[in-house]
Write a protein that holds these residues in place. Structure first.
Motif, PDB file in Angstrom:
ATOM      1  N   VAL A  54       0.834  -1.205   0.000  1.00 51.81           N
ATOM      2  CA  VAL A  54       0.000   0.000   0.000  1.00 51.81           C
ATOM      3  C   VAL A  54       0.869   1.256   0.000  1.00 51.81           C
ATOM      4  CG1 VAL A  54      -1.686   1.333   1.333  1.00 51.81           C
ATOM      5  CG2 VAL A  54      -1.958  -1.142   1.084  1.00 51.81           C
ATOM      6  N   VAL A  55       1.942   1.231   0.771  1.00 54.88           N
ATOM      7  CA  VAL A  55       2.853   2.383   0.809  1.00 54.88           C
ATOM      8  C   VAL A  55       3.437   2.645  -0.571  1.00 54.88           C
ATOM      9  CG1 VAL A  55       5.107   3.162   1.659  1.00 54.88           C
ATOM     10  CG2 VAL A  55       3.429   2.226   3.253  1.00 54.88           C
ATOM     11  N   GLN A  56       3.810   1.595  -1.266  1.00 54.91           N
ATOM     12  CA  GLN A  56       4.390   1.769  -2.598  1.00 54.91           C
ATOM     13  C   GLN A  56       3.392   2.431  -3.546  1.00 54.91           C
ATOM     14  OE1 GLN A  56       5.714  -1.855  -4.436  1.00 54.91           O
ATOM     15  NE2 GLN A  56       6.867  -0.789  -6.037  1.00 54.91           N
ATOM     16  N   VAL A  57       2.139   2.018  -3.485  1.00 51.61           N
ATOM     17  CA  VAL A  57       1.116   2.592  -4.349  1.00 51.61           C
ATOM     18  C   VAL A  57       0.845   4.049  -3.976  1.00 51.61           C
ATOM     19  CG1 VAL A  57      -1.318   2.462  -4.999  1.00 51.61           C
ATOM     20  CG2 VAL A  57       0.034   0.375  -4.844  1.00 51.61           C
ATOM     21  N   LEU A  58       0.648   4.313  -2.685  1.00 52.09           N
ATOM     22  CA  LEU A  58       0.307   5.670  -2.261  1.00 52.09           C
ATOM     23  C   LEU A  58       1.477   6.633  -2.429  1.00 52.09           C
ATOM     24  CD1 LEU A  58      -1.867   5.071   0.932  1.00 52.09           C
ATOM     25  CD2 LEU A  58      -2.557   5.306  -1.448  1.00 52.09           C
ATOM     26  N   THR A  59       2.690   6.139  -2.260  1.00 53.81           N
ATOM     27  CA  THR A  59       3.849   7.007  -2.434  1.00 53.81           C
ATOM     28  C   THR A  59       3.929   7.529  -3.864  1.00 53.81           C
ATOM     29  OG1 THR A  59       5.116   5.916  -0.692  1.00 53.81           O
ATOM     30  CG2 THR A  59       6.371   7.123  -2.338  1.00 53.81           C
ATOM     31  N   ALA A  60       3.610   6.668  -4.831  1.00 50.52           N
ATOM     32  CA  ALA A  60       3.634   7.096  -6.226  1.00 50.52           C
ATOM     33  C   ALA A  60       2.639   8.223  -6.484  1.00 50.52           C
ATOM     34  CB  ALA A  60       3.330   5.915  -7.136  1.00 50.52           C
ATOM     35  N   ILE A  61       1.583   8.283  -5.671  1.00 52.83           N
ATOM     36  CA  ILE A  61       0.566   9.325  -5.837  1.00 52.83           C
ATOM     37  C   ILE A  61       0.907  10.571  -5.032  1.00 52.83           C
ATOM     38  CG2 ILE A  61      -1.866   9.878  -5.394  1.00 52.83           C
ATOM     39  CD1 ILE A  61      -2.468   6.888  -5.857  1.00 52.83           C
ATOM     40  N   TYR A  62       1.294  10.364  -3.766  1.00 52.86           N
ATOM     41  CA  TYR A  62       1.453  11.500  -2.855  1.00 52.86           C
ATOM     42  C   TYR A  62       2.805  12.194  -2.943  1.00 52.86           C
ATOM     43  CZ  TYR A  62      -2.929  10.701  -0.364  1.00 52.86           C
ATOM     44  OH  TYR A  62      -4.250  10.597  -0.045  1.00 52.86           O
ATOM     45  N   ASP A  63       3.842  11.485  -3.343  1.00 59.10           N
ATOM     46  CA  ASP A  63       5.167  12.089  -3.249  1.00 59.10           C
ATOM     47  C   ASP A  63       5.283  13.353  -4.084  1.00 59.10           C
ATOM     48  OD1 ASP A  63       7.780  11.614  -1.932  1.00 59.10           O
ATOM     49  OD2 ASP A  63       8.512  11.724  -3.983  1.00 59.10           O
ATOM     50  N   ARG A  64       4.586  13.411  -5.202  1.00 65.00           N
ATOM     51  CA  ARG A  64       4.655  14.620  -6.013  1.00 65.00           C
ATOM     52  C   ARG A  64       3.808  15.743  -5.418  1.00 65.00           C
ATOM     53  NH1 ARG A  64       1.213  13.532 -11.559  1.00 65.00           N
ATOM     54  NH2 ARG A  64      -0.871  13.501 -10.631  1.00 65.00           N
TER      55      ARG A  64
END
Length: 492
Positions: free
Chosen positions: A158-168
């Motif tokens: 889940v972290v991997q998926v959400l990081t791709a969205i939130y990091d930017r």
């Protein structure tokens, strides 16, 4: 500047609406601004133009049905679960089910297929975390949680998926628990801002029990603001509601997220992004008349101001802002201090003493000058960190009292190298030399205790210390030198 290509989670097709256009806004790169922006953010090249609040880039996804299947697929994909399994620490303590990394791996493919199937049909159940405690510098204990292995695996996906969205979406002044960012980048950004911007006052803020007080209701709202996949939201709610198991008793709460899980750092960043980062960025671009700089590493942050009046107003408004979301500034650990290029001179003119110091990420920051008379920020190892580590080393040396000198030496060499790798910044050599001396003294103390004659010649000690304990060296260069190899982190 040309618009940045729209980034999607790997393997996911762009979402489109009824008109065939993407539901998610394309976010252009922002060139660094000048005056009201702080150097700490400019160093990352992630700031916003004045009057352009970041919320415009965080619209809630409209096409929920498409996002529903696309996001969850990346969580229950067997290949992703396998990758997450191998990323879990192999020697980590087990959760309440006693399952270890090795025992789970005895039937890895079967276990992962079963986990994937349960996730896909909604039968996955989060387990309570096992309570544990770690010592704090003030003598107290910090509660942490030990999730079961399967929860760790799913959380990593889940972290991997959400990081791709939130990091930017996250701002450049946020450094904690983000890929490609670390404490020393935050320290370098802070030093550069204090040296180059018109900073005269520093708010050294401390949040009281942040991980124990953030509200689930607000956290879920923040996630829903950006994530349209309800099953991803439900997964996070399951972990929040799982509770803690301590001495056979399970407790649940509507506040707090247990430290120790893979998902906790991301949830903390997400919560503070909405509560603090967006709010402070709006204030900086719309209300600040003087320079204002921000550096945040998880729940540890500093804010620098040019004018005292703005600093005092900010502190009062921040207190009200945090209260709305269930957070609180620690009354004894939150301070507004005079610090910066002109602090020493201004205090001298008023007949006051030297500028106060503040602590950040393990270092005490001190107003100083270079041999040429220029302002410099001197960073030295925090005394409490220094003492706590020596106490830990002494206990370990006593446990290894009867081990061979080479075995003890290898342990102490690893300790010294780790210390240098973190604290090896310019101006801190004296503190590191002192730490090395104390390691040698503790070693001598233990070696003498294991001999009935209570004799271990100092000459012999000097030889083994020279053999096993490396001398301090500079592991982190001056800010500008270190940032020269990272153009995206260069200050404006």
């Amino acid at each position: 500047m040309p618009a940045r290509p729209h980034r999607e989670v790997q393997g996911r097709k762009p979402m489109t609406n009824a008109h065939g256009k993407s539901d998610r806004p394309i976010v252009p790169e922002k060139s660094p601004n000048k005056a009201p922006r702080g150097a700490a953010e400019g160093m990352e090249g992630r700031g916003l133009a004045k009057g352009n609040p970041r919320e415009q880039n965080a619209h809630r996804t409209q096409g929920r049905e498409g996002v529903h299947s696309a996001l969850l697929h990346h969580v229950y994909n067997v290949d992703g679960l396998r990758e997450a399994y191998y990323a879990v620490k192999r020697d980590a303590a087990p959760g309440i089910d006693g399952e270890t990394w090795r025992s789970y791996g005895e039937n890895l493919e079967g276990n992962l297929r079963d986990l994937s199937e349960r996730l896909g049909r909604g039968a996955y159940r989060a387990q309570p975390v096992k309570r544990a405690y770690v010592a704090k510098l003030d003598g107290g204990q910090r509660p942490i949680g030990l999730p079961v292995l399967e929860d760790k695996i799913v959380q990593r996906c889940v972290v991997q998926v959400l990081t791709a969205i939130y990091d930017r979406e996250f701002f450049g002044f946020s450094y904690g628990f983000r890929a490609g960012r670390n404490q020393h980048q935050a320290l370098a950004a802070l030093r550069e801002a204090l040296r180059t911007k018109k900073v005269n006052w520093v708010l050294d803020a401390d949040l009281r029990a942040f991980f124990d007080t953030l509200r689930h209701e607000w956290l879920v709202k923040f996630i829903e603001h950006r994530i349209g996949d309800r099953r991803i939201v439900h997964l996070i709610q399951k972990w929040l509601r799982a509770g803690v198991l301590e001495e056979g008793k399970r407790t649940q709460s509507e506040v707090g997220t247990v430290q120790g899980g893979s998902i906790s750092p991301l949830l903390a960043n997400l919560y503070l992004h909405y509560v603090f980062d967006l709010w402070v960025q709006q204030g900086r671009t719309k209300r600040a008349k003087g320079d204002l700089v921000v550096v945040r590493f998880a729940d540890d942050f500093l804010v620098g101001f040019q004018h005292r009046q703005e600093a005092e107003r900010f502190r009062a408004e921040l207190r009200d802002r945090l209260t709305k979301f269930g957070l609180e500034l620690h009354p004894d650990k939150t301070r507004l201090i005079e610090f910066g290029r002109f602090a020493a001179r201004n205090r001298s003119d008023r007949g006051e003493g030297k500028p106060e110091t503040f602590h950040f990420l393990g270092f005490t920051h001190i107003c100083a000058t270079t041999p040429g008379g220029s302002f410099e920020v001197l960073r030295q190892t925090m005394r409490k960190k220094w003492q706590a580590k020596l106490k830990e080393v002494y206990q370990e040396l006593r446990r290894r009292m009867h081990a061979s000198i080479p075995e003890q030496g290898r342990y102490l060499r690893a300790v010294m190298r780790g210390h240098i790798e973190y604290y090896g910044v310019p101006g801190n050599r004296a503190a590191m030399n002192a730490f090395r001396f104390r390691l040698g003294w503790l070693w001598w103390k233990v070696l003498r205790r294991r001999s009935q004659k209570d004799a271990f010649p100092k000459e012999r000690l000097a030889q083994i210390v020279k053999r096993w304990l490396p001398y301090p060296y500079l592991s982190h260069p001056y800010s500008l030198e270190g940032l020269r190899v990272r153009p995206e982190a260069r200050a404006v």
